[in-house]
Design a protein around this motif. Structure first.
Motif: not given
Length: 251
Positions: A21-22, A54-60, A83-86, A26-34
């Protein structure tokens, strides 16, 4: 419903690259979910059908609390774990019909392009309701067959649209699934996102066949579709590829 797709066989091999995901998306979906998540932070989040993460770290990062990525396919989950993740992210073996979390432990459940793989929808709805906290939200990013958009690659690959019409549920089916456990539809957002910055990049990912729809097409249709795709790329190699995604909100 079509045959189930076993991601432990072939799909896991190129999934992370093929479904990348570009950053803009990813930023668009983070905002939409928030926008649709419960107020207050941090939130406890379940990423149900988390795949390669692919989305799990972004959710954290977005919600600040613990995030559980629940994924039934071992090969997909192994990639997520590697993969790297929090530190707040934990990947678990489980499925929608059997979520390995305690009652009321999640403020937010995100089901991102995985609901169509659920075989026992009634059981899955009961499980999501069980782990959802009071005033929690369920956010479902899906294609809905009664709202099937015009998708460029459907025109390239014979049988792709027909397969996805069978694969994806209708909005009414999803609403009924959750109404049975006391959750109702609160909204249906359309989110505009960038699939790829160029057609060249888009085609490179498509060649990896990491969209599960390919598992339901015959090889002749896939080969002919690849030829049509290459012609489309040659005509506009630098054109960006956009699309609209549906996000159903339940609570």
């Amino acid at each position: 419903m079509l045959k189930p797709v076993d991601y432990n066989q072939r799909q896991h091999q190129d999934y992370a690259a093929g479904r990348a995901m570009p950053d803009e998306s990813r930023a668009i979906w983070a905002a939409a979910l928030a926008r649709r998540a419960p107020a207050g932070r941090p939130l406890r989040v379940l990423d149900l059908g988390s795949g390669t993460g692919r989305l799990t770290p972004m959710l954290a990062e977005t919600f600040g609390g613990p995030v559980w990525g629940v994924e039934p396919h071992e090969q997909m989950r192994a990639q997520a774990e590697a993969a790297p993740h929090p530190e707040t992210v934990t990947y678990l073996d489980g499925r929608a019909e059997a979520i390995p979390l305690e009652d009321g432990s999640c403020d937010l459940i995100v089901v991102f392009l995985s609901l169509h793989h659920v075989r026992e929808r009634a059981a899955a709805a009961r499980e999501m309701r069980r782990v959802l906290a009071p005033d929690g939200r369920v956010l479902i990013r899906s294609t809905f067959s009664d709202r099937m958009p015009d998708i460029d690659w459907h025109a390239w690959f014979d049988g792709a649209r027909e397969a996805e019409m069978l694969m994806f549920p209708t909005t009414g089916e999803v609403e009924a699934m959750f109404e049975a456990v006391g959750l109702r539809r609160l909204g249906l957002d359309v989110v505009r996102e960038t699939y790829a910055d160029t057609m060249t990049e888009y085609a490179a990912r498509m060649r990896l066949r990491s969209i599960s729809t390919f598992e339901h097409l015959d090889e002749a249709a896939i080969e002919a579709g690849m030829v049509r795709m290459e012609a489309a790329v040659a005509a506009a190699p630098d054109a960006a590829v956009y699309g609209d995604g549906d996000l159903m909100v339940l609570g």
